[in-house]
Design a protein around this motif. Structure first.
Motif, short mmCIF file in Angstrom:
data_model
loop_
_atom_site.label_atom_id
_atom_site.label_comp_id
_atom_site.label_asym_id
_atom_site.label_seq_id
_atom_site.Cartn_x
_atom_site.Cartn_y
_atom_site.Cartn_z
N SER A 240 33.41 45.87 31.70
CA SER A 240 32.73 45.23 32.83
C SER A 240 33.72 44.94 33.95
CB SER A 240 32.09 43.91 32.38
OG SER A 240 33.11 42.97 32.09
N ALA A 241 33.17 44.67 35.12
CA ALA A 241 33.99 44.36 36.29
C ALA A 241 34.80 43.10 36.05
CB ALA A 241 33.11 44.19 37.51
N LYS A 242 34.19 42.13 35.34
CA LYS A 242 34.86 40.85 35.09
C LYS A 242 36.13 41.07 34.28
CE LYS A 242 33.81 36.25 33.37
NZ LYS A 242 32.87 35.47 32.56
N ILE A 243 36.01 41.87 33.22
CA ILE A 243 37.19 42.16 32.38
C ILE A 243 38.24 42.93 33.17
CG2 ILE A 243 37.99 43.49 30.36
CD1 ILE A 243 35.29 42.82 29.05
N PHE A 244 37.76 43.91 33.95
CA PHE A 244 38.69 44.73 34.73
C PHE A 244 39.51 43.83 35.68
CE2 PHE A 244 39.85 47.02 38.56
CZ PHE A 244 40.47 48.14 38.05
N ILE A 245 38.83 42.94 36.37
CA ILE A 245 39.52 42.08 37.34
C ILE A 245 40.53 41.18 36.63
CG2 ILE A 245 39.18 40.16 38.97
CD1 ILE A 245 36.52 41.61 39.73
N ALA A 246 40.10 40.62 35.51
CA ALA A 246 40.99 39.72 34.77
C ALA A 246 42.26 40.46 34.33
CB ALA A 246 40.27 39.16 33.55
N LYS A 247 42.09 41.68 33.85
CA LYS A 247 43.25 42.45 33.39
C LYS A 247 44.09 42.95 34.57
CE LYS A 247 44.02 43.42 29.61
NZ LYS A 247 44.85 42.61 28.65
N ALA A 248 43.40 43.34 35.66
CA ALA A 248 44.12 43.90 36.81
C ALA A 248 45.11 42.90 37.39
CB ALA A 248 43.13 44.35 37.88
N PHE A 249 44.73 41.63 37.39
CA PHE A 249 45.61 40.62 37.99
C PHE A 249 46.45 39.87 36.95
CE2 PHE A 249 42.35 41.24 41.27
CZ PHE A 249 43.18 41.55 42.33
N GLU A 250 46.45 40.38 35.72
CA GLU A 250 47.18 39.69 34.64
C GLU A 250 48.67 39.61 34.95
OE1 GLU A 250 46.93 39.68 29.78
OE2 GLU A 250 46.71 41.57 30.83
N PHE A 251 49.22 40.71 35.48
CA PHE A 251 50.67 40.73 35.73
C PHE A 251 51.00 40.63 37.23
CE2 PHE A 251 50.29 43.17 31.69
CZ PHE A 251 50.91 42.23 30.89
N CYS A 252 49.99 40.34 38.03
CA CYS A 252 50.24 40.21 39.48
C CYS A 252 50.21 38.74 39.87
CB CYS A 252 49.15 40.92 40.29
SG CYS A 252 49.19 42.67 40.10
N SER A 253 51.19 38.33 40.62
CA SER A 253 51.21 36.94 41.09
C SER A 253 50.92 36.90 42.59
CB SER A 253 52.58 36.34 40.81
OG SER A 253 53.56 37.04 41.56
N ALA A 254 50.70 35.69 43.07
CA ALA A 254 50.49 35.52 44.52
C ALA A 254 51.75 35.93 45.27
CB ALA A 254 50.14 34.06 44.81
N ALA A 255 52.91 35.73 44.63
CA ALA A 255 54.18 36.11 45.27
C ALA A 255 54.25 37.62 45.47
CB ALA A 255 55.36 35.64 44.43
N ASP A 256 53.72 38.37 44.48
CA ASP A 256 53.70 39.84 44.61
C ASP A 256 52.87 40.25 45.83
OD1 ASP A 256 55.26 40.35 42.38
OD2 ASP A 256 53.52 40.30 41.03
N LEU A 257 51.72 39.60 45.95
CA LEU A 257 50.83 39.92 47.07
C LEU A 257 51.50 39.55 48.39
CD1 LEU A 257 48.02 41.00 47.83
CD2 LEU A 257 47.21 38.64 47.79
N ALA A 258 52.12 38.37 48.42
CA ALA A 258 52.78 37.92 49.66
C ALA A 258 53.92 38.87 50.03
CB ALA A 258 53.31 36.50 49.47
N THR A 259 54.68 39.28 49.02
CA THR A 259 55.78 40.22 49.29
C THR A 259 55.26 41.53 49.84
OG1 THR A 259 56.96 39.25 47.42
CG2 THR A 259 57.80 41.34 48.25
N SER A 260 54.17 41.99 49.23
CA SER A 260 53.56 43.24 49.68
C SER A 260 53.09 43.13 51.13
CB SER A 260 52.40 43.57 48.75
OG SER A 260 51.70 44.66 49.24
N LEU A 261 52.49 41.99 51.47
CA LEU A 261 52.01 41.80 52.84
C LEU A 261 53.19 41.73 53.82
CD1 LEU A 261 49.12 39.21 52.32
CD2 LEU A 261 48.95 41.68 52.66
#
Lengths: 286, 272
Positions: free
Chosen positions: A205-226
């Protein structure tokens, strides 16, 4: 032994291969020199831009260009959203499909979500957006400014005491720096949808996918990417503007400037990304 | 090149200098290769001065050097009594001098993404202190001066070549410059439009005491407006002769100059 060497020297085949080797070495040398000269030239252009910006920080020159900024930003950003999302979606779909085919053998296809999430957020989203910006906007900036150069419009500006670097390049570079992080978010989003679509075939399901997709991603990763996106966006736009400002004479020169803009912007941001990866690795940030 | 004769149109030395444009031992060219050597111009204030010569003689390069677009290879350019450009450096107050000159390029060089009125607002970018309304009023006034009042909201691509040239003159005039530089204003225009431009140039000199320096090939236009002219020779790469156009045509000791005015082909002219 000296005779043998002499015979080899006289062998036309051997001479030809040596000639070819020399040609390759010369070409490599020229390419390396061109790369470093190009990088130095772009750095010099960015320096000129910074100086010009500080010199005119509160002058009318900059204030009056602000009304032009939304037009440039809309072209570089909003109008690029559909193609960025399409490429992001396909990339997410392909990554997920390829890795799922492999991981499925081990019953580990759920890790596809981790892979897609991590790859897109940390690296691929911003790269997709940067490629789109290079192809769409750096080329457009070079063509637009190059045509102005051919038509003497830049010369006209100079006679009016207006610095084309400040007047034309600055709003485009700011637009690029702001547009690219936003585009990378759209690429991330579309890529995740593509990844989820693949996993949905396996019943997740989409819920499981999202939970797993962000399991190893932090807000810092996103901020660095931006943050990386902002730098890449500025550099890509700067490369486009620089090629436009250096356009020679004739319509052929505009074509060459446009090609140079795409090539130099692609090479610049990929080199920067590589540099960042090395520095992050050295600093232990992975 | 000797000193140009005054026609008495200018304000003379009342504001501290006699010549609007002066050059001293000027070599001009690109990439270290000179196309004209030792140019010595003296253009009195209020004159209409024409740069003449055959195609490729370097007169447009001379004008680009005068307006600061091409750095001199040697020598110095002074505008309005101040050093404007010098070989190896630009004058400290070049920006201030730039605001006192207007330039019209051969193709108009209007900004294609802006209307005529917006084009006329561009020179104000470096001048703070004027409201948008004021700038628009000045722009409309200048466009009216060149007969384009009804076209202010059109883009350059929507008007004819002659109108583009007039719009470019309007843009060059918005800051009320002391010197107006025109690069082939009549080239490619029909005789009526060309005559209209000549009238406009004469009006600028007579009513505003403006100094006009122009590059032109059009003999009718040259005789209609020029107070003085200088002839640049492509072969010797020097300014051969200068003076009122009628004198150059009838009395110049240089066959190439007489040949130019009398429309004699170059090979024949050289032998006369």
């Amino acid at each position: 032994m000296p005779d043998k060497l002499k015979n080899e020297d006289l062998d036309p085949g051997n001479g030809a291969s040596r000639h070819a080797l020399a040609g390759v070495a010369e070409w490599t040398g020229r390419a390396v020199c061109a790369f470093f000269f190009g990088a130095a030239s772009l750095a010099e252009f960015c320096g000129r831009l910074v100086v010009a910006t500080f010199k005119a920080a509160f002058s009318r020159s900059i204030r009056s260009r602000l009304p032009d900024f939304p037009r440039v930003f809309a072209r570089a950003g909003a109008e690029a959203v559909p193609v960025t999302m399409l490429v992001g979606f396909l990339l997410g779909f392909i990554i997920a499909y390829m890795s799922a085919a492999m991981l499925n053998r081990f019953g580990a296809e759920i890790y596809v979500a981790n892979l897609v999430g991590l790859a897109l957020v940390k690296e691929l989203g911003v790269i997709v957006a940067a490629i789109v910006l290079s192809a769409r906007s750096a080329s457009a900036f070079a063509a637009e400014i190059g045509t102005m150069s051919v038509n003497d419009e830049l010369a006209a500006m100079r006679t009016m005491g207006i610095d084309p670097v400040l007047y034309l390049a600055l709003p485009r570079i700011v637009a690029g720096a702001l547009a690219l992080p936003l585009l990378s978010l759209f690429a991330d989003l579309a890529g995740l949808v593509g990844g989820w679509l693949t996993l949905s075939f396996f019943g997740y399901s989409a819920k499981i996918f999202i939970a797993k997709a962000f399991e190893f991603c932090s807000a810092a990763d996103l901020a660095t990417s931006l943050a990386k996106g902002a730098v890449f966006g500025g550099v890509i736009a700067a490369a486009g503007c620089k090629c436009g400002l250096e356009t020679g004479l004739g319509s052929d020169a505009v074509g060459r400037a446009t090609t140079n803009a795409v090539v130099s912007s692609l090479v610049s941001f990929i080199a920067l990304d590589g540099l960042y990866a090395i520095l992050a690795s050295v600093a232990g940030g992975g | 090149m000797g000193e140009m004769d005054s026609t008495g149109h200018g304000a003379g030395a009342a504001r501290g200098f006699e010549f609007a444009v002066e050059t001293f031992g000027l070599d001009v060219g690109y990439g270290g290769r000179a196309v004209q050597f030792g140019v010595e111009l003296r253009v009195r204030r209020g004159q209409i001065f024409v740069l003449l010569g055959g195609s490729g003689c370097g007169k447009s390069t001379v004008m680009r050097t005068l307006v600061g677009l091409v750095p001199p290879l040697r020598g110095r350019v002074a505008l309005l009594g101040e050093t404007f450009a010098e070989a190896g450096r630009e004058a400290d107050d070049a920006a201030a001098i730039r605001r006192r000159i207007g330039v019209m390029f051969q193709n108009g060089a209007l900004f294609g993404s802006k209307t005529l009125l917006e084009n006329c607002a561009v020179p104000f970018e470096t001048l703070p202190g004027r409201s948008r309304r004021e700038i628009a009023e000045i722009g409309r006034e200048k466009l009216a001066d060149v007969g384009l009042a009804d076209f202010a909201d059109l883009y350059p691509a929507q008007i004819s070549g002659g109108m583009q040239k007039r719009a470019a003159i309007a843009r060059a005039l918005v800051l009320d410059p002391d010197i107006l530089f025109l690069d082939e204003p009549s080239a490619g225009l029909d005789p009526v439009t060309s005559a209209g431009l000549d009238e406009l140039i004469l009006r600028l000199r007579d009513e505003r005491r403006m100094t006009v320096v122009m590059v032109s090939h059009e003999l009718s236009s040259i005789f209609a407006v020029a107070d003085n002219a200088v002839f640049f020779d492509r072969t010797t790469r020097t300014a051969l002769d200068s003076g009122p156009p009628a004198r150059l045509r009838d009395e110049s000791p240089y066959p190439a100059v007489r040949a130019f005015f009398n429309r004699i082909p170059e090979s024949t002219g050289r032998r006369t």
